[in-house]
Motif scaffolding. Structure first.
Motif, PDB file in Angstrom:
ATOM      1  N   VAL A  21      33.404  64.815  25.716  1.00 46.03           N
ATOM      2  CA  VAL A  21      34.263  64.644  24.754  1.00 46.03           C
ATOM      3  C   VAL A  21      34.092  63.096  24.219  1.00 46.03           C
ATOM      4  N   SER A  24      31.275  62.966  22.270  1.00 47.69           N
ATOM      5  CA  SER A  24      31.541  63.762  20.864  1.00 47.69           C
ATOM      6  C   SER A  24      31.861  62.885  19.641  1.00 47.69           C
ATOM      7  N   LEU A  59      38.449  68.460  22.858  1.00 45.89           N
ATOM      8  CA  LEU A  59      37.591  68.481  21.638  1.00 45.89           C
ATOM      9  C   LEU A  59      38.364  68.600  20.375  1.00 45.89           C
TER      10      LEU A  59
END
Length: 388
Positions: A21, A24, A59
């Motif tokens: 995460v 990302s 996310l």
């Protein structure tokens, strides 16, 4: 509070997913830091789907998974516009479902940085269905994240396995599952420990036991008398009882939902509930009924599988006493019967009974009627006991 709070006893997996995460957000274009295709594996009850939705929540959340914001609430209720949740309610995932997923995967997210697609039972995809998804998983859109769930990597085609990053879960400790039950459902810890033990750390089943007394009663009824069976007649009657219990279990889970779906169908078509269905709309209701029948068939088979798991734990307890293994019994409430069975048989015969459960499952997977598969299992057990 955090989206990760419900992921029980999986510190390494949580650390891996949390790192992803962060990647990302900070290094989305670095394949070493983040990838768009994931596979979460683990034994039944380990919390695969729980981990998948926690990952999806983190996310999609602007705060990385706070568990409190509107986005996190929507993920928990499976209503987030950028979350697609595939829950298999029949025996396989259809190719039409796969095509719809490919279509959704090509769309840009509406509110978040990503569109997340969670497939809870990816092992239920036939080869043709898997191939439909292959290109979308191999070359996903930059803003689309695939999260597949399956018991193991080998349950998926090699072409799929080679294109995903795998995160493995383990069976959580009984104490971890009990802690979750106390925290989530407010039950007494002794009750939570019993449920966690008898479910063999299966998070979903443990929660069902503490919230649904009827489920616990069905489990107890399924196990009573198994170790004392002495004739073919006993075996046949018990097999029939197991199928009836599995049907009862499946109906308990689906009746309210089936009725609600039917009412919703009437409403969506502008009809009063219970009125005559116009001839031109009868096909729609037939399709609904067929889908409900397929779901009911799977619910019954799932119920049979739960019974087999519970019986396996009973015979496992017998074997542990025969081997003087010094481990905790799963079915402590049946200790006297277990001790008697351990004295009256040999480890080799008990092991053969445990192994016979795998044969019964193979027969069920090959569409052998449940009653016949279970009769074969129990008649074999009685025959072995007769020669003890």
């Amino acid at each position: 509070m955090s989206v990760w709070d419900e992921v029980t006893g999986q510190p390494q997996a949580v650390e891996t997913l949390q790192r992803a995460v962060r990647g990302s957000r900070e290094h989305a274009d670095d394949p070493q830091a983040f990838t768009n295709s994931w596979l979460i594996t683990g034994p039944p009850g380990s919390g695969r789907s729980t981990a998948a939705y926690a990952f999806a929540g983190a996310l999609l959340c602007p705060n990385g998974g706070c568990g409190k914001c509107e986005s996190c609430v929507q993920v928990r209720s499976r209503s987030h516009p950028d979350l697609t949740a595939v829950v298999t309610e029949t025996l396989i995932i259809s190719i039409d479902t796969a095509r719809e997923l490919v279509s959704r995967a090509s769309r840009s997210p509406m509110n978040a940085d990503y569109r997340v697609i969670v497939v809870e039972d990816a092992d239920r995809m036939m080869e043709r269905t898997s191939n439909t998804l292959l290109k979308a998983i191999e070359e996903p859109e930059r803003t689309t994240v695939w999260v597949l769930c399956a018991p193991s990597e080998t349950d998926l085609l090699p072409t799929i396995r080679s294109r995903v990053r795998t995160v493995g879960l383990r069976t959580p400790d009984v104490s971890d599952v009990a802690d979750l039950l106390v925290r989530r459902h407010g039950v007494d810890r002794a009750v939570a420990l019993r449920a966690a033990t008898e479910s063999q750390s299966h998070v979903g089943m443990a929660a069902r036991l503490v919230t649904t007394p009827e489920a616990w009663d069905r489990r107890d009824r399924a196990l009573v008398g198994v170790l004392g069976m002495a004739s073919v007649g006993d075996a046949v009657r018990k097999a029939s009882e197991w199928v009836a219990i599995a049907d009862e279990d499946g109906k308990a889970a689906s009746e309210d939902r089936d009725e609600q779906e039917r009412k919703e169908m009437f409403r969506s078509l502008g009809l009063e509930t219970g009125t005559a269905i116009p001839r031109q709309l009868r096909g729609i209701f037939r399709d609904l009924e067929e889908n409900q029948k397929r779901r009911a068939k799977r619910a019954t088979l799932d119920g049979v599988d739960r019974i087999l798991t519970d019986v396996q734990s009973l015979w496992r307890d017998v074997l542990m006493l025969q081997l003087d293994a010094g481990v905790q019994l799963v079915n402590e409430s049946q200790r006297p019967e277990i001790e008697s069975a351990a004295r009256s048989s040999e480890p080799s015969r008990t092991m053969a009974s445990i192994e016979a459960i795998s044969v019964a499952r193979e027969r069920l997977a090959a569409n052998v009627p449940p009653t016949l598969a279970l009769e074969g299992l129990l008649v074999g057990y009685v025959a072995r006991q007769a020669h003890a």
